[in-house]
Write an enzyme that holds these catalytic residues in place. Sequence first.
Site, PDB file in Angstrom:
ATOM      1  N   HIS A 205       1.166   0.380 -11.559  1.00 27.88           N
ATOM      2  CA  HIS A 205       2.393  -0.252 -10.863  1.00 27.88           C
ATOM      3  C   HIS A 205       3.416   0.138 -11.995  1.00 27.88           C
ATOM      4  CE1 HIS A 205      -0.548  -2.303  -8.242  1.00 27.88           C
ATOM      5  NE2 HIS A 205       0.141  -1.905  -7.562  1.00 27.88           N
ATOM      6  N   ARG A 312       6.178  -5.758  -1.693  1.00 23.14           N
ATOM      7  CA  ARG A 312       5.063  -6.066  -2.662  1.00 23.14           C
ATOM      8  C   ARG A 312       5.650  -7.727  -3.204  1.00 23.14           C
ATOM      9  NH1 ARG A 312       4.579  -0.407  -4.213  1.00 23.14           N
ATOM     10  NH2 ARG A 312       2.510   0.371  -4.385  1.00 23.14           N
ATOM     11  N   ARG A 348       3.682  -7.841   2.421  1.00 23.16           N
ATOM     12  CA  ARG A 348       2.346  -8.173   2.233  1.00 23.16           C
ATOM     13  C   ARG A 348       2.286  -9.610   1.436  1.00 23.16           C
ATOM     14  NH1 ARG A 348      -0.139  -3.860  -1.762  1.00 23.16           N
ATOM     15  NH2 ARG A 348       1.124  -4.893  -3.050  1.00 23.16           N
ATOM     16  N   GLU A 451      -7.965  -0.729   1.938  1.00 19.38           N
ATOM     17  CA  GLU A 451      -7.995  -0.294   0.470  1.00 19.38           C
ATOM     18  C   GLU A 451      -9.190  -0.145  -0.155  1.00 19.38           C
ATOM     19  OE1 GLU A 451      -4.129  -1.924  -1.541  1.00 19.38           O
ATOM     20  OE2 GLU A 451      -4.780  -3.803  -0.265  1.00 19.38           O
ATOM     21  N   ASN A 474      -3.719   4.040  -2.876  1.00 13.81           N
ATOM     22  CA  ASN A 474      -3.752   3.823  -4.312  1.00 13.81           C
ATOM     23  C   ASN A 474      -4.984   2.965  -4.829  1.00 13.81           C
ATOM     24  OD1 ASN A 474      -1.281   4.898  -4.298  1.00 13.81           O
ATOM     25  ND2 ASN A 474      -0.119   2.872  -4.555  1.00 13.81           N
ATOM     26  N   ASP A 475      -5.306   2.246  -4.153  1.00 11.38           N
ATOM     27  CA  ASP A 475      -6.623   1.418  -4.252  1.00 11.38           C
ATOM     28  C   ASP A 475      -7.599   2.267  -3.692  1.00 11.38           C
ATOM     29  OD1 ASP A 475      -6.191  -0.814  -6.121  1.00 11.38           O
ATOM     30  OD2 ASP A 475      -4.762  -1.746  -4.609  1.00 11.38           O
ATOM     31  N   ARG A 485      -7.315   3.181 -11.692  1.00 11.23           N
ATOM     32  CA  ARG A 485      -6.162   3.721 -11.411  1.00 11.23           C
ATOM     33  C   ARG A 485      -5.125   3.544 -12.414  1.00 11.23           C
ATOM     34  NH1 ARG A 485      -3.340   0.000  -6.480  1.00 11.23           N
ATOM     35  NH2 ARG A 485      -1.269   0.499  -7.469  1.00 11.23           N
ATOM     36  N   CYS A 522       0.407   3.549   2.986  1.00  9.06           N
ATOM     37  CA  CYS A 522       1.788   3.220   2.283  1.00  9.06           C
ATOM     38  C   CYS A 522       1.399   3.502   0.602  1.00  9.06           C
ATOM     39  CB  CYS A 522       1.909   1.855   2.286  1.00  9.06           C
ATOM     40  SG  CYS A 522       0.746   0.660   2.139  1.00  9.06           S
TER      41      CYS A 522
HETATM   42  C1  PEP Z   1      -1.981   0.718  -2.210  1.00  8.25           C
HETATM   43  O1  PEP Z   1      -3.191   0.328  -2.779  1.00  8.25           O
HETATM   44  O2  PEP Z   1      -2.223   1.987  -2.027  1.00  8.25           O
HETATM   45  C2  PEP Z   1      -0.833  -0.122  -1.999  1.00  8.25           C
HETATM   46  C3  PEP Z   1       0.019   0.476  -1.610  1.00  8.25           C
HETATM   47  O3  PEP Z   1      -0.813  -1.110  -2.725  1.00  8.25           O
HETATM   48  P1  PEP Z   1      -0.717  -1.333  -4.682  1.00  8.25           P
HETATM   49  O4  PEP Z   1      -0.077  -0.186  -4.988  1.00  8.25           O
HETATM   50  O5  PEP Z   1       0.270  -2.478  -4.406  1.00  8.25           O
HETATM   51  O6  PEP Z   1      -1.852  -1.832  -4.898  1.00  8.25           O
HETATM   52 MG    MG Z   2      -3.434  -1.914  -3.405  1.00  9.46          MG
END
Ligand code: PEP
Ligand code: MG
Length: 599
Positions: A205, A312, A348, A451, A474-475, A485, A522
């Site tokens: 993040h 977020r 979200r 995710e 991302n997750d 990550r 996303c």
């Molecule tokens: C993701 O996991 O791809 C996502 C968009 O949420 P975050 O990056 O906030 O975990």
């Molecule tokens: Mg995520």
Amino acid sequence: MPERDREHPGERPTGEIRREGVAVSAGIAIGRAFLVGRDLIKEPRYHVEADDVDSEVARLRKAIASSDKQLAKIKSKLAEEEASSDFHIITAHQLMLHDEHLVDATIGYIKDELINAEWALTKAVGDIRGVFDAIEDDYFRERRSDVDFVGERVLRNLLGKETGPLKPPPDAIVVAYDLSPADTAQLHKHAVAGLITDAGGKTSHTAIIARAHELPAVVGLEDITELVLDDDLLIVDGGAGVVIVNPTPTTVGQYRDQQRKQVALEEQLLGNKDLPATTTDGVTVQLYANIDGPDEIDGALEHGAVGIGLYRTEYLFMVGDQVPDEETHYKTAVEVLERMAGRPVTMRTFDLGADKLAKFLEEAALDEANPALGLRSIRLCLADLGQGLFRTQLRGLLRASAHGPLRIMFPMISGVAELRAAMAVLDEVKRELRASKVPFDEHIKVGIMIEMPAAAVIADLLAKETAFFSIGTNDLIQYTMAVDRVNELVSYLYEPLHPALLRLVRDTAIAAHAAGIPVSLCGEMAADPLVAPVLLGLGITELSMSAVSIPEVKGLVRASRMSELQALVARVVSLPTAEEIRAAVAGYMAGVTAGVAGK
Ligand code: PEP
Ligand code: MG
């Protein structure tokens, strides 16, 4: 990590030093190094009014109580593991927490010198350390570190996450072991030029925030804090993942040229801001922005976002000591809706845990061995610890839905049972609002993030019970590849084009299309010029990304032919490795990208 010895920094190569890390936020920054200690816990120092003494003392007592609770938790875990010697040390630390030399002395400083609790505590700890220093006995002298340990814990609890002395001068390049997302979010206010860290991965993040604020950043440099000294001249090439320490004047000149060219290219790309993202064969792709706060709305609009694909909301919990109340959720959502002027906004519900911490979570001291697999995200919202906060947020968001096209999205849904549990809470909140005649959008769309592999594999079942999907890669990459990550040691495995990941994305898209619900993506990979074409070819025509990436992706879309992308993807998804997929896509895109700028 102890602060590096500034007097004796050790051997380092002379002349220009070049290091490569993980490229996380494009742009070139040239500036002087500003080193940040690993834990960012230097105490703030200020005077307080006599009227504020009681509240300072109350803050101290609360921090001591939280520290005590955390130590008790650690102790009970050690007891289970029968780690008796550590157990006794923790007991000693608990006793020290309540020792009059520490507590009374700190309170004495607050009252007598009218100073804040953090400063007073540091003074009291210093006094005790001085006593130990004077004792001619190695054992006792070593006890200084126990005093420091206890003092540091109380200080951390006093500070929470959001304060901290991080005040770099403008145009500095911040050099840190790691930074929390909350600290990073504050950095742009100081107009720093760039950011480099030892730790971190592309979708941490911290990296996402750096991109959102267009702050050139390279992470995962492993030992950059060992190498760089305060005030060293640095070049950060955030696009290439390169850092140059003490560059020669010739190198500086080359990078300045490159910087000018990049700025010109960005301006040219921004020329497509008001054009639709339509392929040459007429398919329009919706490009949305991911944002973390209302201060990013202007950027989203300036870069041509057609809406907010991911807000977020957890950042509302990560700044300040207080959890947001219903009014804060309501007002924030209304502000976003108003400023987005009729464009769709997807908020979200709070996705806390892992690298996103809030004060209330720290106080709960969950002590999880694997926070990324723990009580986070929707699990936290459904657990006793978070459910009240979840309901409060849902009330605020539902009320805001009366003001514009708002969609609600639940993160980290693992399956149908969890989706139903979250929907049940939402339905209860809706009933309460109806009963008290509070208006909200009865037809509000509620969707989920995909995710984790479990959700992707049963996307057909989930699609029957939800209004839309947003694939959070991302997750999804993290959980598919079993690679943290934020861990630079395994970032080489964090591969968006891994065939397993592409299959999960493809199957999710197929399930959504079959059920007739929208599907967007996303995760950060949506903004990667070599990956976005693959997503389009897989049938994902809604992408949400850091606003700064929208013009480039739009240029690619406008230069592409959807039928060709589909054919390309049909071919590459059956290739066995990410390297082969990447090479095939790169080969095709080389032809497309010639002349993309401004398209
Ligand atoms: C993701 O996991 O791809 C996502 C968009 O949420 P975050 O990056 O906030 O975990
Ligand atoms: Mg995520």
